[in-house]
Enzyme design. Structure first.
Site, PDB file in Angstrom:
ATOM      1  CE  LYS A  53      -6.552   3.360  -5.285  1.00  0.00           C
ATOM      2  NZ  LYS A  53      -6.228   3.694  -3.944  1.00  0.00           N
ATOM      3  CB  CYS A 103      -7.591  10.969   4.233  1.00  0.00           C
ATOM      4  SG  CYS A 103      -8.344   9.369   4.277  1.00  0.00           S
ATOM      5  CG  ASP A 121     -10.299  -0.602  -0.020  1.00  0.00           C
ATOM      6  OD1 ASP A 121      -8.845  -0.791  -0.713  1.00  0.00           O
ATOM      7  OD2 ASP A 121     -10.337   0.160   0.884  1.00  0.00           O
TER       8      ASP A 121
HETATM    9  C1  EPZ Z   1      -4.043   0.500   1.923  1.00  0.00           C
HETATM   10  O1  EPZ Z   1      -4.123   1.583   2.717  1.00  0.00           O
HETATM   11  C2  EPZ Z   1      -5.045   0.903   0.895  1.00  0.00           C
HETATM   12  N1  EPZ Z   1      -4.385   2.057  -0.157  1.00  0.00           N
HETATM   13  C3  EPZ Z   1      -6.550   1.485   1.238  1.00  0.00           C
HETATM   14  O2  EPZ Z   1      -7.184   1.430  -0.209  1.00  0.00           O
HETATM   15  C4  EPZ Z   1      -7.044   0.310   1.957  1.00  0.00           C
HETATM   16  O3  EPZ Z   1      -8.238   0.653   2.408  1.00  0.00           O
HETATM   17  C5  EPZ Z   1      -6.173  -0.136   3.052  1.00  0.00           C
HETATM   18  O4  EPZ Z   1      -4.799  -0.381   2.766  1.00  0.00           O
HETATM   19  C6  EPZ Z   1      -6.842  -1.427   3.925  1.00  0.00           C
HETATM   20  O5  EPZ Z   1      -6.671  -2.467   3.100  1.00  0.00           O
HETATM   21  C7  EPZ Z   1      -3.219   1.654  -1.089  1.00  0.00           C
HETATM   22  O6  EPZ Z   1      -2.737   0.530  -0.875  1.00  0.00           O
HETATM   23  C8  EPZ Z   1      -2.672   2.535  -1.681  1.00  0.00           C
HETATM   24  P1  EPZ Z   1      -3.413   0.249   6.455  1.00  0.00           P
HETATM   25  P2  EPZ Z   1      -3.412   1.997   4.016  1.00  0.00           P
HETATM   26  O7  EPZ Z   1      -2.038   0.947   6.723  1.00  0.00           O
HETATM   27  O8  EPZ Z   1      -1.797   1.066   3.866  1.00  0.00           O
HETATM   28  C9  EPZ Z   1      -4.420   1.889  10.673  1.00  0.00           C
HETATM   29  C10 EPZ Z   1      -8.573   2.588  -1.542  1.00  0.00           C
HETATM   30  O9  EPZ Z   1      -9.705   2.937  -1.522  1.00  0.00           O
HETATM   31  N2  EPZ Z   1      -2.660   2.168  10.716  1.00  0.00           N
HETATM   32  O10 EPZ Z   1      -3.687  -1.399   6.209  1.00  0.00           O
HETATM   33  O11 EPZ Z   1      -3.178   3.437   4.571  1.00  0.00           O
HETATM   34  C11 EPZ Z   1      -4.865   2.973   9.759  1.00  0.00           C
HETATM   35  O12 EPZ Z   1      -5.232   4.331  10.569  1.00  0.00           O
HETATM   36  C12 EPZ Z   1      -7.513   2.906  -0.402  1.00  0.00           C
HETATM   37  O13 EPZ Z   1      -8.112   2.161  -2.645  1.00  0.00           O
HETATM   38  C13 EPZ Z   1      -2.411   2.536  11.991  1.00  0.00           C
HETATM   39  O14 EPZ Z   1      -2.796   2.963  13.065  1.00  0.00           O
HETATM   40  O15 EPZ Z   1      -3.900   1.103   5.077  1.00  0.00           O
HETATM   41  C14 EPZ Z   1      -6.048   2.118   9.425  1.00  0.00           C
HETATM   42  O16 EPZ Z   1      -7.251   2.303  10.450  1.00  0.00           O
HETATM   43  C15 EPZ Z   1      -8.481   3.434   0.707  1.00  0.00           C
HETATM   44  N3  EPZ Z   1      -0.863   3.070  11.942  1.00  0.00           N
HETATM   45  C16 EPZ Z   1      -5.723   0.693   9.596  1.00  0.00           C
HETATM   46  O17 EPZ Z   1      -4.415   0.740  10.265  1.00  0.00           O
HETATM   47  C17 EPZ Z   1      -0.199   2.749  10.907  1.00  0.00           C
HETATM   48  O18 EPZ Z   1       0.993   2.949  11.079  1.00  0.00           O
HETATM   49  C18 EPZ Z   1      -5.412  -0.013   7.868  1.00  0.00           C
HETATM   50  O19 EPZ Z   1      -4.364   0.826   7.335  1.00  0.00           O
HETATM   51  C19 EPZ Z   1      -0.810   2.259   9.724  1.00  0.00           C
HETATM   52  C20 EPZ Z   1      -2.085   2.084   9.637  1.00  0.00           C
END
Ligand code: EPZ
Length: 417
Positions: free
Chosen positions: A22, A116, A304
């Protein structure tokens, strides 16, 4: 609404095929916006999130056709640059249209995703990176209004290795003028696939999979043709299903290099894991051993997989400590597992799980995608019946999970609530 019913206690046996990832299919679908023409992507999983991404592409003007996971996306007639609130609130990954729309059309209007279940999940690092490339961004009535005459390469250092931020900036920088360097970039396998796909379109990206990625911008890109890699989180979920039921399962499509952190923790918990040509064979232990985990970015233990591993620890012989370092609210599954007899105490960003052999089925409620999987796993290991409600959460990220588990011998089915 539908629910999934499980009569637990059966060791799983047989072979299960992992579907396409996904979290790779989503950025690949949006990367097609970077080119003018028809892209082809195969091995796309049949998931609610994919349907949402297709709705968004059509909203922008793309023509999308699909059959058996093979997608054709024609982006010749993009006539909108707006990702509306109703789609973005359904699926946060919709913000991944920002980079491609800005790079190809010089403008994008994307609803702020909002929070979320698992956390606030801001996108400040995405926006900061795009501004570094020369985009002008302001927020107006809950929408990100972004414009750029021409994106110019820059050196961007992420405060944390954001997966989505790295993906948005890879796509934007691919068509920027000059070189972009991403420092402290995310290193997930899905990032590597996206970079490989962009390079197959004519981009010039080096270093994906490491913390420093170099992108030499090009003037145009050709349509994409690729096959989505297997879903390492779905694979890991089935590996835990084998472990928690004391079964013997070949997880076809599981890639050892993408699962090292999970593999070593499952071995510590007593599972036997044998790499095979087409996947990983998992033999669950008679008695599960308690193991501590601490989630972190790739190649660390994946956040995850945290909820699923917690389900395994509820039936282990001892006490384990699970620390969630990536998201601030990813323990929504705890109170539902407690309803099934689990002995779990939350201590800040950690959960202390005292294993029990008294897990019993109960009516429980899914709250988010991976929490739902955790409840299914606990149900497989519990005596009598578990009913998991609100499984629309589960359908976002798992393709026909109850059919795949039933084929392994589980007594599990879907019915109307
Ligand atoms: C991706 O989300 C995945 N989703 C998530 O999978 C996964 O948990 C996550 O990466 C971490 O591995 C997809 O790929 C569609 P991040 P993403 O940006 O990109 C903080 C699932 O179950 N952050 O790496 O949103 C954020 O709040 C889903 O399949 C900021 O602070 O994750 C979080 O605490 C859930 N500022 C951390 O970084 C930003 O601009 C990781 O977020 C971006 C992120």
């Amino acid at each position: 609404m539908e629910k999934i019913v499980i009569k637990g206690g059966t060791p799983l046996n047989g072979t299960v095929q992992v579907s396409g990832a996904k979290n790779s299919a989503l950025p690949l679908l949006f990367a097609t916006l970077l080119a003018d023409g028809e892209s082809k992507i195969c091995n796309v999983p049949a998931l609610r999130d994919i349907n949402t991404a297709v709705k968004l592409l059509r909203e922008l003007g793309a023509e999308v056709a699909s059959q058996d996971g093979r997608y054709r996306i024609n982006t010749k007639k993009i006539q909108s640059i707006q990702a509306p609130y109703d789609l973005v609130k359904t699926m946060r990954a919709s913000v991944l249209v920002l980079g491609p729309l800005l790079a190809r059309f010089g403008q994008a209007r994307v609803s702020l995703p909002g929070g979320c279940a698992i956390g606030a999940r801001p996108i400040n690092l995405h926006l900061k990176g795009l501004e570094a490339l020369g985009a002008r961004i302001h927020i107006d009535h809950g929408y990100i209004e972004a414009t750029a005459d021409k994106l110019r390469g820059a050196k961007i250092s992420f405060d944390l290795p954001t997966v989505g931020g790295t993906e948005n900036l890879l796509m934007a920088a691919a068509l920027a003028e000059g070189e972009t360097v991403l420092e402290n970039a995310a290193r997930e396998p899905e990032i590597v696939q996206l970079a490989d796909a962009l390079n197959s379109m004519g981009a010039r990206i080096e270093g994906a999979g490491t913390a420093i990625i170099h992108i030499q911008g090009v003037s145009r890109l050709n349509p994409l043709e690729c096959q989505v890699i297997p879903d390492r989180i779905e694979a890991g979920t089935f590996m835990i299903a084998a472990a928690i039921t004391g079964g013997h399962v070949l997880v076809r499509g599981a890639v050892r290099e993408d699962q090292q952190a999970l593999i070593s923790k499952l071995i510590e918990a007593g599972a036997d894991i044998q790499p095979e040509a087409d996947g990983l064979r998992v033999i669950g232990p008679k008695n599960v051993t308690s193991v501590d985990i601490r989630t972190s970015v790739f190649p660390g233990f994946p956040t995850d997989m945290q909820a699923q591993f917690m389900a395994l620890m509820t039936v282990a012989g001892g006490t384990s400590r699970i620390s969630e370092t990536v998201f601030e609210n990813r323990f929504m599954h705890v109170c539902e597992l407690q309803r099934m007899g689990a002995d779990i105490q939350i201590d800040g960003h950690s959960a202390i799980i005292r294993g029990t052999d008294q897990m019993t089925g109960a009516p429980v409620m899914a709250t988010d995608l991976r929490a739902s999987a955790s409840l299914i796993l606990a149900g497989l290991a519990s005596e009598n019946t578990t009913e998991v409600a609100r499984i629309y959460h589960l359908d976002r990220g798992y393709e026909k999970i109850e059919e795949k588990l039933a084929a392994l011998g589980a007594d599990i089915w879907r019915e109307q609530e």
